[in-house]
Design an enzyme around this catalytic site. Structure first.
Site, short mmCIF file in Angstrom:
data_model
loop_
_atom_site.label_atom_id
_atom_site.label_comp_id
_atom_site.label_asym_id
_atom_site.label_seq_id
_atom_site.Cartn_x
_atom_site.Cartn_y
_atom_site.Cartn_z
N ASP A 281 0.86 -1.17 0.00
CA ASP A 281 0.00 0.00 0.00
C ASP A 281 0.91 1.24 0.00
OD1 ASP A 281 -2.15 1.71 0.00
OD2 ASP A 281 -3.21 0.72 1.63
C1 BGC Z 1 -5.15 3.09 0.11
C2 BGC Z 1 -5.27 2.06 -0.98
C3 BGC Z 1 -5.11 2.69 -2.32
C4 BGC Z 1 -3.79 3.41 -2.36
C5 BGC Z 1 -3.49 4.03 -3.70
C6 BGC Z 1 -3.93 3.98 -0.06
O1 BGC Z 1 -4.01 5.07 0.79
O2 BGC Z 1 -5.07 2.44 1.36
O3 BGC Z 1 -6.49 1.38 -0.88
O4 BGC Z 1 -5.20 1.71 -3.32
O5 BGC Z 1 -3.80 4.42 -1.38
O6 BGC Z 1 -4.28 5.13 -3.95
#
Ligand code: BGC
Length: 731
Positions: A281
């Protein structure tokens, strides 16, 4: 020289394509390409960088990133949208020494341009075919805009509506979540590589929703039993369905950040035989330092790569430290090669080496984005996601044309709030407002609007005007709930009660006009005690996207008979949270009337306001001639379902089991089968269902048990409205 090398790799194997199995073939191609790569180029494939979030001008504000693309130091990007922008950056990547195309990923969580209901609302449909069709449309729109990879489905089973993330997830039940995992994976990915499908990503692995206190990013401290029986099932199904990627989660699990948790990655790679990519993530690798697990970013990079995290999203830990780690011998180059192979394999499978601009096509973008057929699909999915919570005196559906309609609440004229949180192209909402849709539907009616209450704050100065228009109308429609940014990532709430100002206004409107329909719009289950007790007709409308308002009017007028069900228990009180249907029995189960020594609360009920599986219809159904049987490896059941009411409609037949005793205690009920059945008014149909024994096993205290044992079986209208109960044993 670089072009020649790439061409050679490609030519070398063109002949073999017809002779060999594709997977082997790609494997050979990938190995051959890796043998040509420098260590820096390999690490580049594991590095994901972001473009600008809402890029409307030049995509990169950091020219350094363009240089990195040209040097092959970036393998994938996110937040670059539109065929023009993705083409521009792809062309930079193709000038790198080996001309390896870059992957574009994006959070396409509930639609790309045609916005679908938030995933929790889609879960309420209990309709895998509809969910698959939403994913399919989203994939097409993303693909023609240059996106290869969507960061969806979010499969975090959640019992805590305070947790802001619930809106993106499948609700509280692992079985329903698993059905959704398969439907979404298929919808996004199949047929793979056709240029209109995209890679899907199961996130957040794992147990992200177990955050203590429902506070985002918080610590997770759970038993192996809970991990296996509650959180992991949908992820396992996603892996079995051939999902191309997984994403790590920000939380720790029992002392180790999920981003380097050896236990869950051993399961993923070695027991579930997953062979796709794992992306961290955003910044999650470097956050392991903040967690207090990694000494520094360099150690974090080592721990992540050794655990099997393929791609570093925006931490720069891989790009800064992997080379050093390999050179000093703390990470083997084969470990890097293995991860690079995962990435290149997907690029080959998508067909990007043959045709790097295959995804992203300006002409198709014009045709596909928001096409009438996509909007039609969205409208259909929306209708299936709206829950009828209450309908006293059959106030709904409104089959006549009211002369005067009073519409109240700021959500009734908002576009952006229809879409809800975490949409790809958030500032360009094209949703139809409820007011517009009602005017379209009732051109002869006099439709008056009053805001009544403010979107935020407690101002009551708008009450009088709203009450006035309601009093003089034949029908009042009150919209209440959350604006789009009140649920989602980092939007956890300590209080999920609907603001008092909204409940008071609704009550005043009802006093002025008993023909009042309440529409609740929110990203999560909320608490609205006064409304649920007082108001006669309530529809839970979530955040439903582009076609929300058309579909809501379809339901109000009875063009569509509501069929959705509660996917996550709606608490009656804050103090009950977490409240969920599949709890254990305990030695002293709660009995409301039993003052002493029962597991009840002294001051509030322990029962949810609306239990899992609950939802009303405009018609009625009866269940007769129920039969159950045991076959070699499955339980079978069949019943006659009749539509005995006045409207055509869809019933959700729900089947739960309880294993009565055994090496581990089990939940009082576990959903194991369900089916949506559409019946015309007066129609009866035989419905057949089955539960494979493999669905009945449970992770006990230190491993998986078997199916043998004594069970109860329940057929019901919800997890608490049981119509039929029987017992059976598996020897
Ligand atoms: C979130 C993810 C997301 C990623 C990219 C993160 O803050 O937890 O679910 O895919 O950002 O935008």
């Amino acid at each position: 020289m670089k072009k020649i090398t790439a061409l050679l790799v490609s030519l070398l194997f063109t002949h073999a394509i017809h002779a060999q199995d594709h997977t082997d073939l790609y494997g050979i191609k990938v190995d051959s390409l890796i043998s040509l790569m420098t260590l820096e180029e390999k690490i580049g494939q594991l590095n994901m960088l972001t473009g600008n979030w809402e890029a409307t001008g030049p995509v990169l504000n950091d020219s350094n990133k363009a240089e990195k693309l040209k040097k092959g130091e970036v393998g994938s990007m996110l937040n670059v949208k539109g065929s023009t922008n993705t083409h521009e950056l792809q062309s930079l990547a193709l000038t790198s020494r080996l001309g390896i195309p870059v992957l574009f990923g994006q959070d396409v969580v509930h639609g790309y341009k045609t916005i679908f209901p938030i995933p929790l609302a889609q879960a309420a449909s209990f309709d895998p075919a509809a969910i698959r069709s939403a994913a399919r449309v989203s994939a097409r729109e993303a693909a023609v805009s240059g996106i290869h990879w969507v960061f969806s489905p979010m499969l975090d089973v959640s019992r805590d509506p305070r947790w802001g993330w619930v809106m993106e997830g499948p609700g509280e039940d692992p079985f329903l979540a698993s059905v959704i995992a398969r439907a979404m994976t298929e919808g996004y990915q199949e047929p793979f590589g056709d240029g209109l499908s995209v890679m899907a990503c199961a996130k957040h692995f794992a147990a992200y929703s177990g955050a203590i206190g429902g506070r985002d990013y918080n610590t997770v401290d759970i038993s192996l039993q809970t991990l296996h029986n509650l959180y992991l099932p949908p992820f396992k199904v996603a892996a079995q369905s051939g999902i191309a990627s997984f994403m790590t989660s920000f939380n720790e699990i029992n002392g180790i950040p999920a981003t380097a948790h050896p236990y869950i990655y051993d399961l993923l790679y070695n027991q579930w035989n997953f062979n796709g990519m794992v992306v961290s993530d955003w910044g999650a690798i470097r956050e392991m330092v903040m967690h207090g697990y990694s000494k520094d970013r360099k150690q974090a990079a080592r721990q992540a790569i050794q655990t099997g995290i393929t791609i570093d999203m925006e931490s720069n830990c891989y790009s800064n430290y992997l080379k050093e780690l390999v050179e000093e011998g703390s990470v083997r180059e084969e470990t890097i090669d293995k991860a690079v192979k995962q990435v290149l394999l997907q690029k080959f499978r998508l067909g990007l080496f043959d045709s790097p601009y295959k995804y992203g096509n300006e002409l198709k973008e014009k045709e596909e984005l928001l096409s009438p057929s996509h909007r039609e699909t969205a409208r259909d999915v929306v209708r299936r996601s709206i829950i009828l919570l209450k309908n006293e005196a059959n106030l709904l559906p409104v089959t006549h044309t009211p002369r005067n309609i009073a519409v109240i609440g700021p959500l009734a004229y908002s576009k952006r709030d229809m879409d809800g949180n975490w949409v790809s192209l958030s500032n360009e909402s094209v949703a139809v407002t409820l007011l517009e849709a009602l005017k379209e539907r009732y051109p002869q009616s006099n439709i008056l609007f009053a805001e009544g209450y403010p979107a935020t704050g407690e101002d009551r100065s708008g009450f009088n005007q709203a009450i006035e228009i309601a009093r003089n109308a034949d029908l009042a429609i009150v919209t209440l709930g959350e604006t789009w940014n009140m649920t989602g990532e980092a939007r956890s709430k300590g209080d999920i009660n609907l603001p008092e100002v909204q409940q008071q206004l609704a009550s005043a409107i009802y006093q002025a006009n008993p023909n009042t329909i309440t529409l609740l719009m929110a990203g999560r289950p909320t608490i609205f005690t006064q409304i649920s007790e007082e108001m006669p007709a309530i529809l839970y409308c979530w955040w439903l996207g582009t076609e929300a308002s058309h579909a809501i009017t379809d339901v109000i007028t009875g063009t569509y008979n509501p069929s959705a069900r509660v996917p996550m228990s709606f608490p009656a009180h804050l103090g009950q949270i977490p409240v969920y249907y599949n709890h254990k029995n305990t030695g002293r189960p709660p009995v409301e009337s039993e003052k002493n020594y029962s597991g009840r609360y002294m001051d509030i009920t322990h029962k949810p306001r609306y239990p899992f599986g609950f939802g009303l219809s405009y018609t009625e159904f009866t269940y007769t001639a129920i039969q159950t049987g045991l076959k070699k490896d499955r339980l079978t059941l069949s019943l006659d379902l009749s539509n005995t009411g006045n409207y055509d409609g869809t019933e959700l037949v729900q089947v739960y089991i309880n294993k009565v005793w055994g090496a581990s205690t089990r939940p009082v009920k576990e959903l194991k089968a369900f089916e949506r059945v559409f019946l015309k008014k007066g129609e009866t149909r035989r419905v057949d269902l089955e539960i494979p024994f493999s669905e009945m096993i449970y992770y006990e205290n230190d491993g998986w048990g078997d199916e043998k044992g004594d069970y109860k079986l329940f057929i019901g209208r919800s997890s608490s409205d049981i119509l039929f109960e029987t017992s059976f044993s598996i020897e």
